[in-house]
Design a protein around this motif. Structure first.
Motif, PDB file in Angstrom:
ATOM      1  N   HIS A  75       2.544   3.918   3.862  1.00 34.24           N
ATOM      2  CA  HIS A  75       1.542   3.309   4.381  1.00 34.24           C
ATOM      3  C   HIS A  75       2.224   1.892   5.007  1.00 34.24           C
ATOM      4  CE1 HIS A  75      -2.115   1.169   4.956  1.00 34.24           C
ATOM      5  NE2 HIS A  75      -2.813   2.195   4.744  1.00 34.24           N
TER       6      HIS A  75
ATOM      7  N   GLN B  85       2.643   8.297  -0.244  1.00 34.04           N
ATOM      8  CA  GLN B  85       2.144   7.729   1.308  1.00 34.04           C
ATOM      9  C   GLN B  85       2.957   6.818   1.567  1.00 34.04           C
ATOM     10  OE1 GLN B  85      -1.460   5.446   0.985  1.00 34.04           O
ATOM     11  NE2 GLN B  85      -2.194   6.591   2.743  1.00 34.04           N
TER      12      GLN B  85
ATOM     13  N   TYR C 118     -10.417   8.149   4.670  1.00 32.78           N
ATOM     14  CA  TYR C 118     -10.511   6.461   5.116  1.00 32.78           C
ATOM     15  C   TYR C 118     -11.849   6.361   5.713  1.00 32.78           C
ATOM     16  CZ  TYR C 118      -9.129   2.337   7.858  1.00 32.78           C
ATOM     17  OH  TYR C 118      -8.899   1.105   8.568  1.00 32.78           O
TER      18      TYR C 118
ATOM     19  N   ASN D 208       0.866  -1.139   0.088  1.00 36.53           N
ATOM     20  CA  ASN D 208       0.094  -0.108   0.046  1.00 36.53           C
ATOM     21  C   ASN D 208       0.928   1.319  -0.038  1.00 36.53           C
ATOM     22  OD1 ASN D 208      -1.819   2.170   0.478  1.00 36.53           O
ATOM     23  ND2 ASN D 208      -3.083   0.795   1.785  1.00 36.53           N
ATOM     24  N   SER D 209       0.519   2.121  -0.885  1.00 41.42           N
ATOM     25  CA  SER D 209       0.968   3.629  -0.994  1.00 41.42           C
ATOM     26  C   SER D 209      -0.043   4.293  -1.607  1.00 41.42           C
ATOM     27  CB  SER D 209       2.419   3.647  -1.567  1.00 41.42           C
ATOM     28  OG  SER D 209       2.948   4.919  -1.639  1.00 41.42           O
TER      29      SER D 209
END
Ligand code: MG
Length: 238
Positions: free
Chosen positions: A224, A222, A205, A113-114
């Motif tokens: 994450h 990001q 989110y 995840n990014s």
């Protein structure tokens, strides 16, 4: 009024017999040398070409971006935090390439995840969606929690994904009221996955999109917690 305009149109149409009458010669589009093989066009701003992170800083405190740079790519360092461009942008074309970690850890939102945030507010998701399910409006190339990508064009971990993002920023009047929507088109590995998608507001989110007034904004990548890699990032403003 409509009838009058119609008659006027017919009259004008009847009068135009010379094809040159509808040729427009000014202005002249300036010449740009296109980049070859995904390289930056001559009028692009390079945001990362494999060398250093000088175009980026820590989102937390504005200090130097502390992600790893190695062998032509940058890599998220878990805990170093999001990085943000020094420059701010409004309407643009953005090119970036990313690669999910080859060491498979986690599932769904926890795997590779990014994300890239346009104007610090609107996330186009970056995630290992090659063989990992999550909610569809949160998979790779989603406009996070707003728009499901038309197809899943994600390649395997370790391979390079290419995003070409065309972005029209929302506009706000002096009172802070949104007067025109933002739109985004995303081409993922050459495939259209977001087609002039209207942006409803911030990509939250939890909760509904918000619409704080803003002007030009930076790009954020990001952290994450997953070692996602990036290379060849460039932007052209309109
Ligand atoms: Mg993300």
């Amino acid at each position: 009024m409509i009838l009058a305009l119609g008659l006027l149109g017919m009259t004008l149409q009847a009068q135009i017999t010379d094809p040159k009458a509808t040729e427009v010669w000014e202005p002249v589009p300036r010449k740009v040398n296109p980049g070859m093989n995904g390289g930056a066009p001559s009028d692009a701003i390079s945001l990362f070409n494999g060398g250093d992170l000088n175009e980026w800083k820590s989102r937390k405190d504005g200090s130097a971006a502390a992600w790893k740079v190695d062998n032509g790519y940058m890599e998220v360092v878990a805990g170093a935090g999001d990085i943000v461009t020094h420059k701010k942008f409004e309407d643009f074309q953005l090119h970036l390439e990313w690669s999910a970690p080859t060491e498979i850890v986690g599932e769904g939102q926890g795997r590779g995840n990014s994300g890239v945030f346009l104007q610090e507010k609107y996330e186009i998701q970056i995630l290992d969606s090659y063989e990992s399910r999550t909610y569809s409006n949160g998979q790779a190339a989603s406009l996070y929690k707003q728009s499901i990508p038309l197809v899943n064009a994600t390649v395997a971990p370790g391979e390079w994904n290419v995003y070409d993002i065309i972005y029209k920023a929302p506009r706000f009047n002096a009172d802070g009221v949104k007067v025109s929507h933002g739109y985004v088109t995303v081409i993922h590995n050459g495939i259209v996955v977001q087609n002039h998608q209207m942006i409803l507001g911030t990509t939250e989110y939890i909760g509904m999109p918000k619409n704080p007034a803003h002007g030009p904004g930076a790009l954020i990548l990001q952290d994450h917690g997953n070692p996602v890699r990036y290379r060849n990032i460039w932007i052209r403003e309109f």
